[in-house]
Design a protein around this motif. Sequence first.
Motif, PDB file in Angstrom:
ATOM      1  N   GLU A 158      49.959  36.289  24.969  1.00  0.00           N
ATOM      2  CA  GLU A 158      50.330  37.037  26.191  1.00  0.00           C
ATOM      3  C   GLU A 158      49.883  36.332  27.468  1.00  0.00           C
ATOM      4  O   GLU A 158      50.358  36.671  28.548  1.00  0.00           O
ATOM      5  N   LEU A 159      48.941  35.383  27.358  1.00  0.00           N
ATOM      6  CA  LEU A 159      48.434  34.682  28.528  1.00  0.00           C
ATOM      7  C   LEU A 159      48.730  33.193  28.400  1.00  0.00           C
ATOM      8  O   LEU A 159      48.633  32.618  27.318  1.00  0.00           O
ATOM      9  N   PHE A 160      49.087  32.577  29.521  1.00  0.00           N
ATOM     10  CA  PHE A 160      49.416  31.154  29.528  1.00  0.00           C
ATOM     11  C   PHE A 160      48.454  30.418  30.453  1.00  0.00           C
ATOM     12  O   PHE A 160      48.309  30.784  31.632  1.00  0.00           O
ATOM     13  N   ALA A 161      47.801  29.391  29.920  1.00  0.00           N
ATOM     14  CA  ALA A 161      46.857  28.596  30.708  1.00  0.00           C
ATOM     15  C   ALA A 161      47.603  27.475  31.434  1.00  0.00           C
ATOM     16  O   ALA A 161      48.198  26.607  30.798  1.00  0.00           O
ATOM     17  N   LEU A 162      47.580  27.506  32.758  1.00  0.00           N
ATOM     18  CA  LEU A 162      48.172  26.442  33.561  1.00  0.00           C
ATOM     19  C   LEU A 162      47.295  25.192  33.559  1.00  0.00           C
ATOM     20  O   LEU A 162      47.781  24.084  33.753  1.00  0.00           O
ATOM     21  N   TRP A 163      46.007  25.406  33.354  1.00  0.00           N
ATOM     22  CA  TRP A 163      45.026  24.307  33.365  1.00  0.00           C
ATOM     23  C   TRP A 163      43.781  24.791  32.654  1.00  0.00           C
ATOM     24  O   TRP A 163      43.443  25.973  32.705  1.00  0.00           O
ATOM     25  N   ALA A 268      26.869  23.195  18.577  1.00  0.00           N
ATOM     26  CA  ALA A 268      26.866  23.806  19.915  1.00  0.00           C
ATOM     27  C   ALA A 268      28.229  23.544  20.567  1.00  0.00           C
ATOM     28  O   ALA A 268      28.532  22.431  20.988  1.00  0.00           O
ATOM     29  N   GLU A 269      29.062  24.560  20.596  1.00  0.00           N
ATOM     30  CA  GLU A 269      30.439  24.386  21.052  1.00  0.00           C
ATOM     31  C   GLU A 269      30.518  24.385  22.577  1.00  0.00           C
ATOM     32  O   GLU A 269      29.799  25.131  23.251  1.00  0.00           O
ATOM     33  N   PRO A 270      31.415  23.539  23.127  1.00  0.00           N
ATOM     34  CA  PRO A 270      31.606  23.577  24.579  1.00  0.00           C
ATOM     35  C   PRO A 270      32.205  24.907  25.011  1.00  0.00           C
ATOM     36  O   PRO A 270      32.909  25.566  24.244  1.00  0.00           O
ATOM     37  N   GLN A 271      31.897  25.306  26.221  1.00  0.00           N
ATOM     38  CA  GLN A 271      32.515  26.474  26.824  1.00  0.00           C
ATOM     39  C   GLN A 271      33.817  26.026  27.488  1.00  0.00           C
ATOM     40  O   GLN A 271      34.184  24.861  27.421  1.00  0.00           O
ATOM     41  N   GLY A 272      34.517  26.919  28.116  1.00  0.00           N
ATOM     42  CA  GLY A 272      35.787  26.545  28.730  1.00  0.00           C
ATOM     43  C   GLY A 272      36.063  27.322  29.992  1.00  0.00           C
ATOM     44  O   GLY A 272      35.603  28.452  30.161  1.00  0.00           O
ATOM     45  N   ILE A 273      36.831  26.723  30.886  1.00  0.00           N
ATOM     46  CA  ILE A 273      37.323  27.401  32.086  1.00  0.00           C
ATOM     47  C   ILE A 273      38.835  27.193  32.136  1.00  0.00           C
ATOM     48  O   ILE A 273      39.317  26.079  31.913  1.00  0.00           O
ATOM     49  N   SER A 274      39.572  28.258  32.368  1.00  0.00           N
ATOM     50  CA  SER A 274      41.035  28.191  32.398  1.00  0.00           C
ATOM     51  C   SER A 274      41.573  28.856  33.661  1.00  0.00           C
ATOM     52  O   SER A 274      40.991  29.820  34.163  1.00  0.00           O
ATOM     53  N   VAL A 275      42.681  28.320  34.149  1.00  0.00           N
ATOM     54  CA  VAL A 275      43.469  28.982  35.181  1.00  0.00           C
ATOM     55  C   VAL A 275      44.702  29.514  34.472  1.00  0.00           C
ATOM     56  O   VAL A 275      45.467  28.743  33.871  1.00  0.00           O
ATOM     57  N   ALA A 276      44.881  30.834  34.489  1.00  0.00           N
ATOM     58  CA  ALA A 276      45.889  31.450  33.624  1.00  0.00           C
ATOM     59  C   ALA A 276      46.744  32.467  34.373  1.00  0.00           C
ATOM     60  O   ALA A 276      46.356  32.992  35.434  1.00  0.00           O
ATOM     61  N   VAL A 277      47.913  32.739  33.783  1.00  0.00           N
ATOM     62  CA  VAL A 277      48.841  33.756  34.278  1.00  0.00           C
ATOM     63  C   VAL A 277      49.348  34.555  33.088  1.00  0.00           C
ATOM     64  O   VAL A 277      49.139  34.177  31.934  1.00  0.00           O
ATOM     65  N   ILE A 295      43.063  24.803  41.249  1.00  0.00           N
ATOM     66  CA  ILE A 295      42.694  23.748  40.306  1.00  0.00           C
ATOM     67  C   ILE A 295      42.012  22.594  41.033  1.00  0.00           C
ATOM     68  O   ILE A 295      41.009  22.045  40.560  1.00  0.00           O
ATOM     69  N   VAL A 296      42.528  22.236  42.204  1.00  0.00           N
ATOM     70  CA  VAL A 296      41.890  21.182  43.008  1.00  0.00           C
ATOM     71  C   VAL A 296      40.461  21.578  43.361  1.00  0.00           C
ATOM     72  O   VAL A 296      39.524  20.775  43.250  1.00  0.00           O
ATOM     73  N   ALA A 297      40.264  22.837  43.784  1.00  0.00           N
ATOM     74  CA  ALA A 297      38.926  23.310  44.156  1.00  0.00           C
ATOM     75  C   ALA A 297      37.996  23.332  42.946  1.00  0.00           C
ATOM     76  O   ALA A 297      36.812  22.978  43.047  1.00  0.00           O
ATOM     77  N   LEU A 298      38.516  23.736  41.795  1.00  0.00           N
ATOM     78  CA  LEU A 298      37.723  23.753  40.565  1.00  0.00           C
ATOM     79  C   LEU A 298      37.267  22.342  40.187  1.00  0.00           C
ATOM     80  O   LEU A 298      36.091  22.112  39.881  1.00  0.00           O
ATOM     81  N   GLU A 299      38.199  21.408  40.190  1.00  0.00           N
ATOM     82  CA  GLU A 299      37.861  20.036  39.807  1.00  0.00           C
ATOM     83  C   GLU A 299      36.857  19.426  40.775  1.00  0.00           C
ATOM     84  O   GLU A 299      35.929  18.722  40.360  1.00  0.00           O
TER      85      GLU A 299
END
Length: 318
Positions: A158-163, A268-277, A295-299
């Motif tokens: 139901e959710l799509f990650a743009l990045w 120890a698994e990496p965590q994640g950050i996503s930009v999603a819609v 995404i620019v601000a996040l990076e």
Amino acid sequence: MRHSLVPAGLRYADQVARSGSIQKAARELHVAASAINRQILQLEDELGVPLFERLPRGMRLTPSGDAIITLARRWRQDERQVVAELRRIQGIHQGHVSLVAMDSHATSFLPALVADLNAQHPQISLSIELATPDDAETALLNGRADLGAIFNLAPRRELFALWKSELPLGCVVASGHPLARQQTVSFQEATVHPIALQSRALTIRRYLEAQYSWLFKDSRSYIETNSLQLVKQLALGGRHVVFTSELDVASELASGRLVFVPVRDRGAEPQGISVAVDAARPPGPIVKLVAERLIVALEASLVAARSPAVGGGGGADS
């Protein structure tokens, strides 16, 4: 657009659901309470179901009402996208975007995003809601948000990650802490020191409990809180260790006040950050534009966190 394409009854019902009563909704909409009540009664009559439970101290949505309000919010979101597209056709970047993000983002990349949009696209307005990862996903799915920056986004169609980007799991300590100059650290080494833990509302805490339950059964000193600001202050105090990712403390890492030391424990698994819609609702041009700037601000925030200020203290590369 001077008038909304969404029927007044739906707009009024939505505001009553948000406000909890007709009187409060009337004050917020600057509309007579009798007019709001009349529209809701007419809507209930047309649909053949009650939308609200009338309680002594307000109004509460019925299951049918919840379904209708979800639909109304989606229509309003569609309306904003249509207006934005019409503006784009006219050559104007104008519109409104609702963004849901995490509490820690308020002191990392969100101020830069707001400054960027104000400077480059002043006719785009932005509303920002801070939420837990679970609540952020819900906000996207029920149409309350157009765009989300979410930690550890659960895989769901139901959710799509743009990045998205992986964030190594580590411990965060003050620059003068005994662990600050280590290249890596084990959980065993870290728990010699007092621990500041996030609440179970955050996915990283639930992950730690699932994978390293012994951390919570030991008699060693730890404090638990739902306040990220308190967790950071405890780390800055020089004694406490915080298990988290770089983005939670990006501004403090960039300034050199805190240091990130990767956890080396096996598994120890990496965590994640996503930009999603919402996957069922492709983003319009204005949402896409805001997503690109987000995404620019996040990076940029991650680059700054991984390149701390000179003289801010030692630490490991991440």
